[in-house]
Design a protein around this motif. Structure first.
Motif, PDB file in Angstrom:
ATOM      1  N   UNK A 196       0.829  -1.207   0.000  1.00 30.27           N
ATOM      2  CA  UNK A 196       0.000   0.000   0.000  1.00 30.27           C
ATOM      3  C   UNK A 196       0.866   1.261   0.000  1.00 30.27           C
ATOM      4  N   UNK A 197       1.886   1.289   0.817  1.00 27.76           N
ATOM      5  CA  UNK A 197       2.745   2.472   0.922  1.00 27.76           C
ATOM      6  C   UNK A 197       3.542   2.705  -0.359  1.00 27.76           C
ATOM      7  N   UNK A 198       4.050   1.638  -0.956  1.00 29.82           N
ATOM      8  CA  UNK A 198       4.797   1.787  -2.211  1.00 29.82           C
ATOM      9  C   UNK A 198       3.884   2.346  -3.290  1.00 29.82           C
ATOM     10  N   UNK A 199       2.649   1.879  -3.334  1.00 33.98           N
ATOM     11  CA  UNK A 199       1.698   2.380  -4.339  1.00 33.98           C
ATOM     12  C   UNK A 199       1.445   3.877  -4.157  1.00 33.98           C
ATOM     13  N   UNK A 200       1.512   4.368  -2.933  1.00 40.31           N
ATOM     14  CA  UNK A 200       1.308   5.785  -2.660  1.00 40.31           C
ATOM     15  C   UNK A 200       2.543   6.628  -2.983  1.00 40.31           C
ATOM     16  N   UNK A 201       3.710   6.000  -3.072  1.00 37.05           N
ATOM     17  CA  UNK A 201       4.972   6.733  -3.217  1.00 37.05           C
ATOM     18  C   UNK A 201       5.471   6.799  -4.665  1.00 37.05           C
ATOM     19  N   UNK A 202       4.613   6.656  -5.635  1.00 35.10           N
ATOM     20  CA  UNK A 202       5.005   6.734  -7.047  1.00 35.10           C
ATOM     21  C   UNK A 202       5.983   5.615  -7.425  1.00 35.10           C
ATOM     22  N   UNK A 203       5.460   4.419  -7.688  1.00 31.25           N
ATOM     23  CA  UNK A 203       6.314   3.274  -8.020  1.00 31.25           C
ATOM     24  C   UNK A 203       7.247   3.522  -9.209  1.00 31.25           C
ATOM     25  N   UNK A 204       6.811   4.309 -10.194  1.00 29.87           N
ATOM     26  CA  UNK A 204       7.683   4.588 -11.344  1.00 29.87           C
ATOM     27  C   UNK A 204       8.928   5.357 -10.903  1.00 29.87           C
ATOM     28  N   UNK A 205       8.765   6.291  -9.987  1.00 29.40           N
ATOM     29  CA  UNK A 205       9.920   7.044  -9.481  1.00 29.40           C
ATOM     30  C   UNK A 205      10.844   6.125  -8.677  1.00 29.40           C
ATOM     31  N   UNK A 206      10.266   5.216  -7.903  1.00 32.09           N
ATOM     32  CA  UNK A 206      11.078   4.262  -7.146  1.00 32.09           C
ATOM     33  C   UNK A 206      11.876   3.393  -8.114  1.00 32.09           C
ATOM     34  N   UNK A 207      11.224   2.930  -9.180  1.00 33.95           N
ATOM     35  CA  UNK A 207      11.920   2.100 -10.174  1.00 33.95           C
ATOM     36  C   UNK A 207      13.041   2.879 -10.844  1.00 33.95           C
ATOM     37  N   UNK A 208      12.780   4.120 -11.241  1.00 33.00           N
ATOM     38  CA  UNK A 208      13.806   4.938 -11.899  1.00 33.00           C
ATOM     39  C   UNK A 208      14.980   5.187 -10.957  1.00 33.00           C
ATOM     40  N   UNK A 209      14.700   5.468  -9.691  1.00 32.90           N
ATOM     41  CA  UNK A 209      15.773   5.704  -8.720  1.00 32.90           C
ATOM     42  C   UNK A 209      16.555   4.422  -8.428  1.00 32.90           C
ATOM     43  N   UNK A 210      15.884   3.279  -8.484  1.00 36.14           N
ATOM     44  CA  UNK A 210      16.568   2.001  -8.295  1.00 36.14           C
ATOM     45  C   UNK A 210      17.562   1.777  -9.429  1.00 36.14           C
ATOM     46  N   UNK A 211      17.133   2.061 -10.655  1.00 37.18           N
ATOM     47  CA  UNK A 211      18.033   1.917 -11.798  1.00 37.18           C
ATOM     48  C   UNK A 211      19.209   2.886 -11.674  1.00 37.18           C
ATOM     49  N   UNK A 212      18.958   4.112 -11.246  1.00 35.88           N
ATOM     50  CA  UNK A 212      20.034   5.081 -11.066  1.00 35.88           C
ATOM     51  C   UNK A 212      20.994   4.704  -9.955  1.00 35.88           C
ATOM     52  N   UNK A 213      20.496   4.018  -8.942  1.00 32.71           N
ATOM     53  CA  UNK A 213      21.327   3.624  -7.805  1.00 32.71           C
ATOM     54  C   UNK A 213      22.083   2.325  -8.072  1.00 32.71           C
ATOM     55  N   UNK A 214      21.399   1.361  -8.651  1.00 33.34           N
ATOM     56  CA  UNK A 214      21.974   0.034  -8.909  1.00 33.34           C
ATOM     57  C   UNK A 214      21.877  -0.299 -10.400  1.00 33.34           C
ATOM     58  N   UNK A 215      22.596   0.421 -11.266  1.00 30.49           N
ATOM     59  CA  UNK A 215      22.403   0.229 -12.712  1.00 30.49           C
ATOM     60  C   UNK A 215      22.738  -1.179 -13.205  1.00 30.49           C
ATOM     61  N   UNK A 216      23.817  -1.766 -12.733  1.00 28.66           N
ATOM     62  CA  UNK A 216      24.208  -3.090 -13.226  1.00 28.66           C
ATOM     63  C   UNK A 216      23.268  -4.176 -12.719  1.00 28.66           C
ATOM     64  N   UNK A 217      22.890  -4.102 -11.472  1.00 28.93           N
ATOM     65  CA  UNK A 217      21.938  -5.072 -10.935  1.00 28.93           C
ATOM     66  C   UNK A 217      20.588  -4.937 -11.633  1.00 28.93           C
ATOM     67  N   UNK A 218      20.182  -3.706 -11.925  1.00 30.14           N
ATOM     68  CA  UNK A 218      18.913  -3.484 -12.627  1.00 30.14           C
ATOM     69  C   UNK A 218      18.970  -4.064 -14.027  1.00 30.14           C
ATOM     70  N   UNK A 219      20.083  -3.876 -14.707  1.00 26.41           N
ATOM     71  CA  UNK A 219      20.245  -4.433 -16.053  1.00 26.41           C
ATOM     72  C   UNK A 219      20.203  -5.959 -16.004  1.00 26.41           C
ATOM     73  N   UNK A 220      20.879  -6.541 -15.034  1.00 34.26           N
ATOM     74  CA  UNK A 220      20.873  -8.001 -14.897  1.00 34.26           C
ATOM     75  C   UNK A 220      19.465  -8.521 -14.635  1.00 34.26           C
ATOM     76  N   UNK A 221      18.727  -7.854 -13.756  1.00 36.30           N
ATOM     77  CA  UNK A 221      17.353  -8.282 -13.463  1.00 36.30           C
ATOM     78  C   UNK A 221      16.448  -8.132 -14.681  1.00 36.30           C
ATOM     79  N   UNK A 222      16.609  -7.045 -15.418  1.00 40.31           N
ATOM     80  CA  UNK A 222      15.797  -6.843 -16.623  1.00 40.31           C
ATOM     81  C   UNK A 222      16.110  -7.913 -17.656  1.00 40.31           C
ATOM     82  N   UNK A 223      17.379  -8.262 -17.795  1.00 45.68           N
ATOM     83  CA  UNK A 223      17.772  -9.305 -18.743  1.00 45.68           C
ATOM     84  C   UNK A 223      17.187 -10.652 -18.338  1.00 45.68           C
ATOM     85  N   UNK A 224      17.301 -11.003 -17.068  1.00 51.10           N
ATOM     86  CA  UNK A 224      16.723 -12.263 -16.593  1.00 51.10           C
ATOM     87  C   UNK A 224      15.213 -12.285 -16.783  1.00 51.10           C
ATOM     88  N   UNK A 225      14.568 -11.164 -16.520  1.00 47.67           N
ATOM     89  CA  UNK A 225      13.118 -11.078 -16.714  1.00 47.67           C
ATOM     90  C   UNK A 225      12.744 -11.252 -18.167  1.00 47.67           C
TER      91      UNK A 225
END
Length: 195
Positions: free
Chosen positions: A147-176
């Motif tokens: 519920x709280x994540x849905x209130x906090x703009x999930x797209x912004x959280x995702x974008x900030x995650x990619x900016x913080x952990x770019x290589x891990x994000x790329x690996x997860x996107x590739x696996x997905x």
């Protein structure tokens, strides 16, 4: 579905939150580009806000019911309030501001001290005193976190995650993408063309 059977315990979830924020902290350096600093700080601050709210709504009340007048527990909420004030100050600044690095370092020091106290005192106490409730409390925390994540703009959280952990994000996107591609292949191809 009986969520308590599938949810980590509340103490495990709290430790995972601590690990996530510490990993974000370790990505921050004075020489980091301003846009990446902003992503790291926003991700860490959002995670801290959600974490603090979850603890205050679920964990601390449960613990207060079994630990009476615990000093560490009593000072946890005021520490959260100070953290929120630091977050507000950070968000009012630009990463290029001269005091931005020092403000974030102050927040990091305060959070690390808070985490150390929770992990050495509160979490072990909870694991002893609330052993039968830890999974159910973890399930409550999971539901409330969604519920709280849905209130906090999930797209912004995702974008900030990619900016913080770019290589891990790329690996997860590739696996997905690989997993989706495997699922979308026709059944004959997945079975090795047995037909």
């Amino acid at each position: 579905m009986d969520m308590p059977n599938y949810s980590p315990s509340i103490t495990t979830m709290i430790r995972m939150d601590h690990t996530h924020v510490m990993a974000a902290f370790h990505r921050y350096h004075a020489a980091t580009s301003w846009w990446r600093k902003r992503a790291i700080v926003e991700l860490a601050c959002t995670a801290l806000e959600i974490h603090a709210q979850l603890e205050e709504e679920i964990f601390y009340p449960a613990l207060a019911g079994v630990l009476h007048s615990d000093d560490t527990l009593e000072k946890s909420k005021p520490e959260h309030d100070e953290m929120r004030a630091d977050i507000a100050r950070l968000r009012a600044m630009h990463p290029r501001d001269a005091a931005f690095d020092a403000r974030f370092m102050k927040l990091m020091r305060e959070v690390m001290h808070h985490v150390a106290e929770e992990e050495t005192m509160l979490l072990p106490a909870a694991e002893r005193a609330l052993a039968a409730e830890l999974s159910a409390l973890g399930a409550r925390m999971t539901r409330r976190r969604l519920q709280l994540v849905a209130q906090k703009r999930p797209a912004a959280i995702a974008a900030n995650t990619v900016g913080t952990f770019p290589f891990a994000s790329l690996a997860m996107a590739t696996l997905g993408a690989v997993a989706i591609a495997r699922c979308l292949r026709p059944a004959r191809v997945r079975r090795g063309r047995l037909g």
